[in-house]
Scaffold this motif. Structure first.
Motif, PDB file in Angstrom:
ATOM      1  N   ARG A   1      48.553  40.349  25.979  1.00  0.00           N
ATOM      2  CA  ARG A   1      49.319  40.842  26.673  1.00  0.00           C
ATOM      3  C   ARG A   1      48.909  41.625  27.150  1.00  0.00           C
ATOM      4  N   LEU A   2      48.238  42.441  26.300  1.00  0.00           N
ATOM      5  CA  LEU A   2      47.713  44.080  26.432  1.00  0.00           C
ATOM      6  C   LEU A   2      45.998  43.455  26.971  1.00  0.00           C
ATOM      7  N   LYS A   3      45.611  43.017  26.121  1.00  0.00           N
ATOM      8  CA  LYS A   3      44.110  42.310  26.367  1.00  0.00           C
ATOM      9  C   LYS A   3      43.555  41.599  28.011  1.00  0.00           C
ATOM     10  N   SER A   4      45.274  41.406  28.387  1.00  0.00           N
ATOM     11  CA  SER A   4      45.313  40.353  29.469  1.00  0.00           C
ATOM     12  C   SER A   4      45.139  41.674  30.261  1.00  0.00           C
ATOM     13  N   ILE A   5      45.871  42.337  30.902  1.00  0.00           N
ATOM     14  CA  ILE A   5      46.158  43.559  31.262  1.00  0.00           C
ATOM     15  C   ILE A   5      44.546  44.182  31.423  1.00  0.00           C
ATOM     16  N   ILE A   6      44.053  44.743  30.480  1.00  0.00           N
ATOM     17  CA  ILE A   6      42.779  45.466  30.539  1.00  0.00           C
ATOM     18  C   ILE A   6      42.266  44.598  31.005  1.00  0.00           C
ATOM     19  N   ASN A   7      41.591  42.902  30.872  1.00  0.00           N
ATOM     20  CA  ASN A   7      40.881  42.344  31.735  1.00  0.00           C
ATOM     21  C   ASN A   7      40.975  42.465  33.406  1.00  0.00           C
ATOM     22  N   GLU A   8      42.198  42.485  33.400  1.00  0.00           N
ATOM     23  CA  GLU A   8      42.489  42.379  35.051  1.00  0.00           C
ATOM     24  C   GLU A   8      41.913  43.772  35.433  1.00  0.00           C
ATOM     25  N   LEU A   9      42.606  44.950  34.897  1.00  0.00           N
ATOM     26  CA  LEU A   9      42.220  46.619  35.762  1.00  0.00           C
ATOM     27  C   LEU A   9      40.793  46.342  35.483  1.00  0.00           C
ATOM     28  N   GLY A  10      40.232  45.866  34.594  1.00  0.00           N
ATOM     29  CA  GLY A  10      38.856  46.054  35.026  1.00  0.00           C
ATOM     30  C   GLY A  10      37.912  45.067  35.457  1.00  0.00           C
ATOM     31  N   LYS A  11      38.185  44.126  36.453  1.00  0.00           N
ATOM     32  CA  LYS A  11      38.316  43.165  37.359  1.00  0.00           C
ATOM     33  C   LYS A  11      38.237  44.013  38.388  1.00  0.00           C
ATOM     34  N   ASP A  12      39.534  44.611  38.998  1.00  0.00           N
ATOM     35  CA  ASP A  12      39.782  45.154  39.536  1.00  0.00           C
ATOM     36  C   ASP A  12      39.026  46.814  39.571  1.00  0.00           C
ATOM     37  N   ASN A  13      38.733  47.284  38.779  1.00  0.00           N
ATOM     38  CA  ASN A  13      37.619  47.807  39.268  1.00  0.00           C
ATOM     39  C   ASN A  13      36.292  47.757  39.803  1.00  0.00           C
ATOM     40  N   ARG A  14      35.671  46.498  38.672  1.00  0.00           N
ATOM     41  CA  ARG A  14      34.624  45.820  39.755  1.00  0.00           C
ATOM     42  C   ARG A  14      34.719  45.381  41.131  1.00  0.00           C
TER      43      ARG A  14
END
Length: 330
Positions: free
Chosen positions: A314-327
């Motif tokens: 779940r944490l990895k998924s959240i980190i990936n989603e937040l990374g997409k948002d930043n990009r």
């Protein structure tokens, strides 16, 4: 010399530790081969939590021409101090030697049980405590320790029985009230409260009891009183790790988010390997303080400590989603 040692013992009984220390050192100066003085001095250092000094003094006692019983006490003290230093294997060896010297002493078996418990060898701990009770059936301390062993084994019924026996033998035994109250925290918080209150009545400076009472009140939905007890625990013992984390959690639950992250950061400082504190602090930053950068940093730290803990995916998924948002925002 023996009169000086006896005087020191009377000072220890009255908790006049500095006077006891002075007299025991004087006895050793008068007779550097006086084992009983070294043993009492080591025991005093243990009471003062000065474990390095207790080990050093016990080793000096082993160099004297001791009688068998005195050497038994030396090994017992040495084992206690070594266990508190974290050297459990050496503590076990010392306590086995104490038992070899005097095989009928209940306290040595009690110490051995605590060594095994520290190593999570629960069945061996129970066996040692049971042997201790064979030689002293009225040891409230051993019944309490046996309760702790059954607690570790998740045998709640037997644990409760042992704590209750300890209290029956010694009705003002603070630790047994606290342990029995803690035992009921998860399933019967309402039953835990009077036991923990009794522990505090008997010892108003017992931080663990305040921490557990705070948890019990919070589980009953009495948040402000629960917070008050946790804060009291931390006034008594500012670096109490459980109270620090628990206070952070209840601040989070009651919407005090800035206070929550401050407490979680303190909790991380006290226990840098506690994944829960990183994860919870990250969630507060993400969901309530809207600080995605801090959230990602804390989630990444949690994963670096234990990449396979239950929330890792779940944490990895959240980190990936937040990374997409930043990009996307870039």
């Amino acid at each position: 010399m023996y009169a000086t040692v006896n005087l020191a013992r009377s000072y220890i009984d009255r908790k006049s530790y500095q006077l006891a220390l002075k007299n025991l050192k004087q006895a050793i100066r008068l007779d550097s081969n006086l084992t009983v003085a070294y043993n009492n001095l080591a025991g005093l250092y243990i009471k003062q939590l000065s474990y390095d000094a207790a080990v050093e003094t016990s080793r000096k006692a082993l160099d004297t021409n001791a009688r068998r019983y005195d050497r038994h006490i030396t090994y017992k003290n040495l084992g206690i101090a070594l266990r508190e230093q974290g050297d459990i294997s050496a503590a076990l060896d010392a306590h086995l030697k104490a038992i070899e010297m005097v095989p009928t002493n209940s306290e040595a078996y009690d110490c051995l049980g605590s060594d095994y418990l520290a190593q999570h060898q629960i069945d061996l701990a129970i066996q040692a405590y049971r042997t201790a009770l064979k030689w002293d059936p009225f040891s409230h301390q051993t019944y309490n320790n046996l309760g702790m062993a059954y607690t570790a084994k998740m045998d709640i019924r037997k644990a409760a029985e042992m704590y209750t026996r300890a209290i029956t033998i010694k009705p003002d035994f603070v630790l047994a009230y606290s342990n029995l109250g803690s035992l009921y925290l998860d399933q019967r918080a309402e039953k835990a409260i009077p036991l923990l209150q009794r522990a505090i009545e008997l010892d108003p400076t017992f931080a663990d009891a305040y921490n557990n009472l705070g948890l019990a009140l919070i589980k009953m939905g009495v948040f402000e009183a629960g917070i008050s007890k946790l804060e009291r625990a931390l006034r008594l013992k500012p670096n109490h790790p459980d109270a620090t984390f628990n206070l952070a959690r209840v601040y989070e639950l009651t919407g005090k988010y800035e206070l929550a992250v401050a407490q979680y950061k303190k909790s991380i400082g006290l226990n840098p390997h506690d994944v829960r504190a990183y994860q919870n602090a990250g969630s507060v930053y993400l969901n309530h303080l809207k600080d995605k950068e801090q959230a990602v940093r804390l989630f990444q730290q949690a994963l670096s400590i234990k990449a396979d803990h239950p929330e890792s995916e779940r944490l990895k998924s959240i980190i990936n989603e937040l990374g997409k948002d930043n990009r996307t925002n870039e």
